[in-house]
Design an enzyme around this catalytic site. Structure first.
Site, PDB file in Angstrom:
ATOM      1  N   GLY A  56      48.272  26.090 -32.747  1.00 32.51           N
ATOM      2  CA  GLY A  56      48.642  25.962 -31.338  1.00 32.51           C
ATOM      3  C   GLY A  56      49.172  24.564 -31.067  1.00 32.51           C
ATOM      4  O   GLY A  56      48.922  23.632 -31.847  1.00 32.51           O
ATOM      5  N   CYS A  83      45.258  25.277 -38.868  1.00 36.36           N
ATOM      6  CA  CYS A  83      45.837  24.148 -38.132  1.00 36.36           C
ATOM      7  C   CYS A  83      44.980  23.839 -36.893  1.00 36.36           C
ATOM      8  O   CYS A  83      43.871  23.345 -37.029  1.00 36.36           O
ATOM      9  CB  CYS A  83      47.293  24.435 -37.766  1.00 36.36           C
ATOM     10  SG  CYS A  83      48.208  22.957 -37.239  1.00 36.36           S
ATOM     11  N   TYR A  84      45.451  24.143 -35.673  1.00 38.12           N
ATOM     12  CA  TYR A  84      44.633  23.919 -34.485  1.00 38.12           C
ATOM     13  C   TYR A  84      43.299  24.633 -34.605  1.00 38.12           C
ATOM     14  O   TYR A  84      42.251  24.120 -34.189  1.00 38.12           O
ATOM     15  CB  TYR A  84      45.379  24.414 -33.236  1.00 38.12           C
ATOM     16  CG  TYR A  84      44.615  24.205 -31.942  1.00 38.12           C
ATOM     17  CD1 TYR A  84      44.758  23.032 -31.222  1.00 38.12           C
ATOM     18  CD2 TYR A  84      43.751  25.194 -31.456  1.00 38.12           C
ATOM     19  CE1 TYR A  84      44.051  22.836 -30.031  1.00 38.12           C
ATOM     20  CE2 TYR A  84      43.045  25.006 -30.274  1.00 38.12           C
ATOM     21  CZ  TYR A  84      43.198  23.823 -29.569  1.00 38.12           C
ATOM     22  OH  TYR A  84      42.497  23.625 -28.402  1.00 38.12           O
ATOM     23  N   HIS A 170      49.739  25.823 -42.908  1.00 30.71           N
ATOM     24  CA  HIS A 170      50.019  27.179 -42.432  1.00 30.71           C
ATOM     25  C   HIS A 170      50.269  28.120 -43.606  1.00 30.71           C
ATOM     26  O   HIS A 170      51.402  28.233 -44.087  1.00 30.71           O
ATOM     27  CB  HIS A 170      51.235  27.175 -41.504  1.00 30.71           C
ATOM     28  CG  HIS A 170      50.980  26.554 -40.171  1.00 30.71           C
ATOM     29  ND1 HIS A 170      50.478  27.266 -39.108  1.00 30.71           N
ATOM     30  CD2 HIS A 170      51.126  25.271 -39.741  1.00 30.71           C
ATOM     31  CE1 HIS A 170      50.349  26.458 -38.056  1.00 30.71           C
ATOM     32  NE2 HIS A 170      50.730  25.243 -38.415  1.00 30.71           N
ATOM     33  N   GLU A 172      50.497  31.225 -43.537  1.00 29.17           N
ATOM     34  CA  GLU A 172      51.215  32.433 -43.115  1.00 29.17           C
ATOM     35  C   GLU A 172      52.727  32.325 -43.247  1.00 29.17           C
ATOM     36  O   GLU A 172      53.435  33.346 -43.239  1.00 29.17           O
ATOM     37  CB  GLU A 172      50.851  32.797 -41.676  1.00 29.17           C
ATOM     38  CG  GLU A 172      51.376  31.852 -40.608  1.00 29.17           C
ATOM     39  CD  GLU A 172      50.464  30.664 -40.321  1.00 29.17           C
ATOM     40  OE1 GLU A 172      50.584  30.073 -39.237  1.00 29.17           O
ATOM     41  OE2 GLU A 172      49.627  30.325 -41.194  1.00 29.17           O
ATOM     42  N   GLY A 226      68.173  53.634 -31.434  1.00 32.35           N
ATOM     43  CA  GLY A 226      67.685  52.576 -32.303  1.00 32.35           C
ATOM     44  C   GLY A 226      66.522  53.045 -33.159  1.00 32.35           C
ATOM     45  O   GLY A 226      66.027  54.166 -33.014  1.00 32.35           O
ATOM     46  N   ASP A 228      63.303  52.031 -33.265  1.00 36.12           N
ATOM     47  CA  ASP A 228      62.005  52.202 -32.617  1.00 36.12           C
ATOM     48  C   ASP A 228      61.907  53.527 -31.863  1.00 36.12           C
ATOM     49  O   ASP A 228      60.940  54.281 -32.031  1.00 36.12           O
ATOM     50  CB  ASP A 228      61.730  51.031 -31.659  1.00 36.12           C
ATOM     51  CG  ASP A 228      61.763  49.689 -32.361  1.00 36.12           C
ATOM     52  OD1 ASP A 228      61.542  49.657 -33.591  1.00 36.12           O
ATOM     53  OD2 ASP A 228      62.027  48.678 -31.694  1.00 36.12           O
ATOM     54  N   LYS A 369      57.899  45.575 -36.760  1.00 42.07           N
ATOM     55  CA  LYS A 369      59.153  46.262 -37.088  1.00 42.07           C
ATOM     56  C   LYS A 369      59.150  46.823 -38.501  1.00 42.07           C
ATOM     57  O   LYS A 369      59.577  47.969 -38.714  1.00 42.07           O
ATOM     58  CB  LYS A 369      60.329  45.293 -36.920  1.00 42.07           C
ATOM     59  CG  LYS A 369      61.695  45.952 -36.994  1.00 42.07           C
ATOM     60  CD  LYS A 369      61.967  46.727 -35.723  1.00 42.07           C
ATOM     61  CE  LYS A 369      63.401  47.189 -35.623  1.00 42.07           C
ATOM     62  NZ  LYS A 369      63.732  47.723 -34.296  1.00 42.07           N
TER      63      LYS A 369
END
Length: 513
Positions: A56, A83-84, A170, A172, A226, A228, A369
């Site tokens: 954050g 991190c935060y 991080h 990720e 589309g 989705d 997605k």
């Protein structure tokens, strides 16, 4: 989803929160993002096997610093602070955080000092993504440092007895060389089996739709064409068959062959009650002379609702309204409780008031997605539909710079088809994440045969990206660019020049409008 193993991620406003959730799911473990202020009781009710605290932008030393419920650390499940999240863990549990003498940003070499648990199977030193001004100075009681950098003596910490961990970097993001190993280690510590699949999700979702709709209920879905909305339609069809009605509003801005494919799929492969509506003349009329891109979007959104409502009224009363909302839409729109609003999405925030429905079905609301695409293939949708290039709702209308008319859209449609065909022929379609053409609005002098021309310039835009938050321009081989350019100027009327966009995001966006 009480039968599914879960990891809860508390969001402290970090730009990579979505990535944490995605990385967990890539390990076949379901993850759910909650606001940082979710109570321990709320978290406990979800029955997670572990909790991750995101990064954050705030400082834990600020008076109004966001803090989680301290009882998170006594839920009896492993906790990982990133991190935060690491700094907050240290701060709340009696450690000390202070401003770093040397800030660290970007890829930094991290030395792993203790690889017994969370850092298991890591290299002795690896590059990881840092982004911090503050750092842990003193570990809380029960913790010990397990990694360091040149400027950060405590780059990671562990309390193995309570299974609470913190990493200053991080894991990720893809810039961290072995970040996935850390995520995987944490999930192993949590006791996650890694058995969450789209096939299992499909079965659960179909059962829920049947339970919600009942044996006689009917559903109306706005099918945009589309990925989705198409996957949502296929999933609901699997649940209730032809009690699903899909209204497909063709605004005239689809890519070449897409309207035909949508009609084919949902009239034969998934034979819903399918109602196609060609409203292109209305959309073009309302966009005449409009040059501002935001105004274009608003007009197209307004007209879509108007046309859809008109068609829906002809159908009589249906019980439920369905839409293809996905998880990033929910998070970015601030609909995940406590989340910051990044951008608005037309299909988030409840039922469209104009349509008069009181019941809403969003079967993809908790999927990313890539998961939606995987679900689409699981359901049997055509590969070409499921793996379509990302495409904005306003379609080709915002790939025409300035005012829109049928001739300009036709130029973009034809040039885009050539680009896609040649990229696929060159075997590059799996390496480039998004590619399209733009009618720039610029006209220039050219020569064709012995005659002077004064025609349009088309730009090629192709990017590579992991998350669409940042992107690099794709290095298409020049021989392929040459073929694309030659075909466009020879086969597409009113184009005499092709240029290549070589700008990263940031500073540019991926789309031009």
């Amino acid at each position: 989803m009480s039968e599914t193993q879960k990891i809860v991620i508390l969001d402290f406003g970090g730009q990579y929160t979505q990535l944490i959730a995605r990385r967990v799911r890539e390990c076949k473990v379901y993850s759910e993002v909650l606001p940082y202020h979710a109570s321990a009781e709320q978290i406990r009710a979800i029955h997670p096997l572990g909790v991750i605290l995101s990064g954050g932008p705030a400082s834990v030393l600020a008076e109004d610093a966001p803090q989680c419920d301290p009882a998170v650390y006594t839920l009896g499940v492993p906790v990982l602070g990133i991190c935060y999240g690491m700094q907050l863990t240290a701060h709340l549990l009696g450690g000390k955080v202070e401003a770093a003498k040397q800030r660290e940003y970007g890829r930094i070499a991290v030395t792993m000092d203790d690889k017994a648990t969370i850092l298991k199977d890591m290299s002795d030193t690896s590059s990881n993504w840092m982004s911090h001004t503050y750092q842990v100075k003193v570990c809380p009681e029960g913790f010990h440092p397990i990694a360091h950098t040149e400027n950060c003596p405590i780059a990671a910490m562990a309390d193995d007895a309570r299974h609470i961990y913190g990493v200053q970097f991080h894991p990720e993001v893809t810039h961290s060389d072995e970040g996935r190993t850390i995520i995987s280690n944490f999930l192993h510590i949590c006791g996650c089996a890694g058995d969450w699949t789209m096939a299992a999700y499909a079965q659960t979702a179909i059962a829920r739709i049947r339970e919600t709709v009942g044996e006689q209920g009917t559903v109306l879905l706005a099918l945009s064409g589309g990925v989705d909305s198409s996957v949502a339609a296929a999933l609901i069809y699997k649940a209730i068959g032809d009690r699903l009605t899909c209204v497909y509003v063709d605004h005239g801005f689809m890519r070449q062959g897409e309207s035909e494919q949508v009609t084919e799929v949902f009239s034969k492969l998934f034979p819903v009650r399918f109602i196609p509506v060609d409203a292109s003349k209305e959309f073009f009329a309302d966009l005449e002379g409009v040059t501002d891109p935001e105004q274009k979007r608003k007009i197209i959104g307004r007209d879509f609702i108007r046309v859809f409502k008109r068609e829906a009224e002809k159908l009589g009363k249906l019980d439920y309204f369905a839409q293809g909302t996905i998880y990033p839409d929910v998070i970015e729109s601030g609909q995940a409780t406590g989340a910051a609003v990044i951008k608005s999405h037309h299909n988030v925030g409840g039922l469209p008031k104009e349509l008069g429905f009181t019941e809403l079905i969003e079967p993809l609301r908790m999927l990313f997605k890539d998961e939606v695409r995987a679900l689409g293939e699981t359901l049997g949708l055509p590969h070409d539909l499921v793996w379509r290039q990302p495409f904005p709702g306003p379609g080709l209308a915002i790939r025409v710079m300035g005012a829109v008319d049928p001739e300009k859209v036709a130029i973009v449609r034809a040039s885009d088809a050539i680009l896609r065909e040649e990229i696929k022929r060159a075997g590059l379609d799996g390496d480039i994440h998004q590619y399209f053409t733009v009618l720039t609005g610029v006209r220039s002098v050219g020569v064709m045969g012995d005659e002077r021309t004064y025609d349009y310039t088309v730009a090629l835009r192709a990017v590579t990206t992991d998350d669409f938050m940042t992107a690099d321009w794709a290095r298409i081989p020049y021989d392929v660019v040459r073929i694309i350019s030659a075909r466009i100027v020879n086969e597409v009327k009113h184009v005499n020049r092709v240029v290549l966009d070589v700008t990263t995001k940031p500073p540019a966006s991926i789309e031009w409008e």
